[in-house]
Design a protein around this motif. Structure first.
Motif, PDB file in Angstrom:
ATOM      1  N   GLY A  44      10.190   8.696 -11.213  1.00 27.71           N
ATOM      2  CA  GLY A  44      10.657   9.515 -10.099  1.00 27.71           C
ATOM      3  C   GLY A  44       9.886   9.138  -8.834  1.00 27.71           C
ATOM      4  O   GLY A  44       8.908   8.395  -8.882  1.00 27.71           O
ATOM      5  N   ARG A  45      10.338   9.627  -7.718  1.00 23.92           N
ATOM      6  CA  ARG A  45       9.726   9.251  -6.439  1.00 23.92           C
ATOM      7  C   ARG A  45       8.270   9.713  -6.358  1.00 23.92           C
ATOM      8  O   ARG A  45       7.389   8.955  -5.969  1.00 23.92           O
ATOM      9  N   ASN A  46       8.008  10.967  -6.732  1.00 23.99           N
ATOM     10  CA  ASN A  46       6.635  11.471  -6.645  1.00 23.99           C
ATOM     11  C   ASN A  46       5.717  10.777  -7.646  1.00 23.99           C
ATOM     12  O   ASN A  46       4.554  10.509  -7.344  1.00 23.99           O
ATOM     13  N   GLY A  47       6.222  10.479  -8.828  1.00 20.85           N
ATOM     14  CA  GLY A  47       5.424   9.753  -9.812  1.00 20.85           C
ATOM     15  C   GLY A  47       5.094   8.350  -9.341  1.00 20.85           C
ATOM     16  O   GLY A  47       3.985   7.853  -9.548  1.00 20.85           O
ATOM     17  N   ALA A  48       6.071   7.700  -8.702  1.00 25.17           N
ATOM     18  CA  ALA A  48       5.830   6.359  -8.158  1.00 25.17           C
ATOM     19  C   ALA A  48       4.809   6.419  -7.034  1.00 25.17           C
ATOM     20  O   ALA A  48       3.972   5.524  -6.902  1.00 25.17           O
ATOM     21  N   ARG A  49       4.853   7.470  -6.236  1.00 23.99           N
ATOM     22  CA  ARG A  49       3.865   7.616  -5.167  1.00 23.99           C
ATOM     23  C   ARG A  49       2.460   7.748  -5.748  1.00 23.99           C
ATOM     24  O   ARG A  49       1.516   7.109  -5.263  1.00 23.99           O
ATOM     25  N   ILE A  50       2.322   8.545  -6.802  1.00 27.14           N
ATOM     26  CA  ILE A  50       1.018   8.696  -7.457  1.00 27.14           C
ATOM     27  C   ILE A  50       0.568   7.359  -8.040  1.00 27.14           C
ATOM     28  O   ILE A  50      -0.597   6.967  -7.904  1.00 27.14           O
ATOM     29  N   PHE A  51       1.504   6.646  -8.680  1.00 23.47           N
ATOM     30  CA  PHE A  51       1.177   5.339  -9.245  1.00 23.47           C
ATOM     31  C   PHE A  51       0.668   4.390  -8.164  1.00 23.47           C
ATOM     32  O   PHE A  51      -0.342   3.704  -8.355  1.00 23.47           O
ATOM     33  N   TYR A  52       1.335   4.349  -7.015  1.00 18.26           N
ATOM     34  CA  TYR A  52       0.927   3.419  -5.961  1.00 18.26           C
ATOM     35  C   TYR A  52      -0.373   3.844  -5.281  1.00 18.26           C
ATOM     36  O   TYR A  52      -1.125   2.989  -4.805  1.00 18.26           O
ATOM     37  N   VAL A  53      -0.661   5.132  -5.238  1.00 22.52           N
ATOM     38  CA  VAL A  53      -1.973   5.562  -4.732  1.00 22.52           C
ATOM     39  C   VAL A  53      -3.060   5.085  -5.682  1.00 22.52           C
ATOM     40  O   VAL A  53      -4.086   4.537  -5.256  1.00 22.52           O
ATOM     41  N   LEU A  54      -2.830   5.282  -6.988  1.00 21.63           N
ATOM     42  CA  LEU A  54      -3.828   4.835  -7.971  1.00 21.63           C
ATOM     43  C   LEU A  54      -3.988   3.318  -7.954  1.00 21.63           C
ATOM     44  O   LEU A  54      -5.107   2.801  -8.046  1.00 21.63           O
ATOM     45  N   LEU A  55      -2.876   2.600  -7.832  1.00 22.05           N
ATOM     46  CA  LEU A  55      -2.934   1.138  -7.738  1.00 22.05           C
ATOM     47  C   LEU A  55      -3.706   0.704  -6.496  1.00 22.05           C
ATOM     48  O   LEU A  55      -4.559  -0.193  -6.557  1.00 22.05           O
ATOM     49  N   GLY A  56      -3.447   1.351  -5.381  1.00 19.70           N
ATOM     50  CA  GLY A  56      -4.171   1.031  -4.149  1.00 19.70           C
ATOM     51  C   GLY A  56      -5.655   1.300  -4.257  1.00 19.70           C
ATOM     52  O   GLY A  56      -6.478   0.489  -3.817  1.00 19.70           O
ATOM     53  N   LEU A  57      -5.997   2.424  -4.865  1.00 17.64           N
ATOM     54  CA  LEU A  57      -7.418   2.735  -5.045  1.00 17.64           C
ATOM     55  C   LEU A  57      -8.094   1.729  -5.975  1.00 17.64           C
ATOM     56  O   LEU A  57      -9.245   1.350  -5.758  1.00 17.64           O
ATOM     57  N   ALA A  58      -7.367   1.284  -7.000  1.00 17.86           N
ATOM     58  CA  ALA A  58      -7.918   0.273  -7.904  1.00 17.86           C
ATOM     59  C   ALA A  58      -8.138  -1.054  -7.168  1.00 17.86           C
ATOM     60  O   ALA A  58      -9.161  -1.722  -7.370  1.00 17.86           O
ATOM     61  N   LEU A  59      -7.190  -1.439  -6.317  1.00 13.74           N
ATOM     62  CA  LEU A  59      -7.359  -2.673  -5.543  1.00 13.74           C
ATOM     63  C   LEU A  59      -8.551  -2.569  -4.593  1.00 13.74           C
ATOM     64  O   LEU A  59      -9.331  -3.520  -4.454  1.00 13.74           O
ATOM     65  N   ILE A  60      -8.682  -1.426  -3.939  1.00 18.38           N
ATOM     66  CA  ILE A  60      -9.817  -1.222  -3.035  1.00 18.38           C
ATOM     67  C   ILE A  60     -11.126  -1.279  -3.813  1.00 18.38           C
ATOM     68  O   ILE A  60     -12.097  -1.917  -3.380  1.00 18.38           O
ATOM     69  N   ALA A  61     -11.163  -0.635  -4.968  1.00 17.30           N
ATOM     70  CA  ALA A  61     -12.379  -0.633  -5.789  1.00 17.30           C
ATOM     71  C   ALA A  61     -12.738  -2.045  -6.231  1.00 17.30           C
ATOM     72  O   ALA A  61     -13.919  -2.424  -6.234  1.00 17.30           O
ATOM     73  N   CYS A  62     -11.744  -2.837  -6.616  1.00 18.82           N
ATOM     74  CA  CYS A  62     -12.018  -4.226  -7.035  1.00 18.82           C
ATOM     75  C   CYS A  62     -12.557  -5.035  -5.860  1.00 18.82           C
ATOM     76  O   CYS A  62     -13.493  -5.838  -6.033  1.00 18.82           O
ATOM     77  N   GLY A  63     -11.985  -4.866  -4.685  1.00 23.42           N
ATOM     78  CA  GLY A  63     -12.469  -5.589  -3.522  1.00 23.42           C
ATOM     79  C   GLY A  63     -13.894  -5.212  -3.153  1.00 23.42           C
ATOM     80  O   GLY A  63     -14.729  -6.070  -2.883  1.00 23.42           O
ATOM     81  N   VAL A  64     -14.173  -3.927  -3.143  1.00 17.47           N
ATOM     82  CA  VAL A  64     -15.524  -3.458  -2.817  1.00 17.47           C
ATOM     83  C   VAL A  64     -16.525  -3.911  -3.867  1.00 17.47           C
ATOM     84  O   VAL A  64     -17.638  -4.357  -3.547  1.00 17.47           O
ATOM     85  N   ALA A  65     -16.141  -3.801  -5.141  1.00 21.38           N
ATOM     86  CA  ALA A  65     -17.038  -4.241  -6.215  1.00 21.38           C
ATOM     87  C   ALA A  65     -17.325  -5.738  -6.104  1.00 21.38           C
ATOM     88  O   ALA A  65     -18.446  -6.183  -6.364  1.00 21.38           O
TER      89      ALA A  65
END
Length: 70
Positions: A44-65
């Motif tokens: 669903g749209r809201n679930g996809a939004r949550i997924f992409y927030v989590l994906l974005g945070l994971a990408l940011i965490a990998c870059g910072v790490a």
């Protein structure tokens, strides 16, 4: 660390920020792309939004790490 590694880490952080912003602002064209459509159909749209927030945070965490530990 060479310039290529810096570029990759900055790219991870930038794409992560973009994903978080696009999901938070619910940008229509972002969720209508061929890559996002399966997630919208599955979660669903809201679930996809949550997924992409989590994906974005994971990408940011990998870059910072990468900057911290490399």
């Amino acid at each position: 660390m060479g310039p290529a590694e810096y570029f990759i880490l900055v790219l991870f952080i930038a794409l992560g920020c973009f994903s978080v912003v696009a999901a938070a602002w619910n940008i229509d064209w972002y969720f209508q792309t061929d890559g996002a459509r399966p997630f919208v159909r599955q979660f669903g749209r809201n679930g996809a939004r949550i997924f992409y927030v989590l994906l974005g945070l994971a990408l940011i965490a990998c870059g910072v790490a990468g900057f911290i530990y490399w």
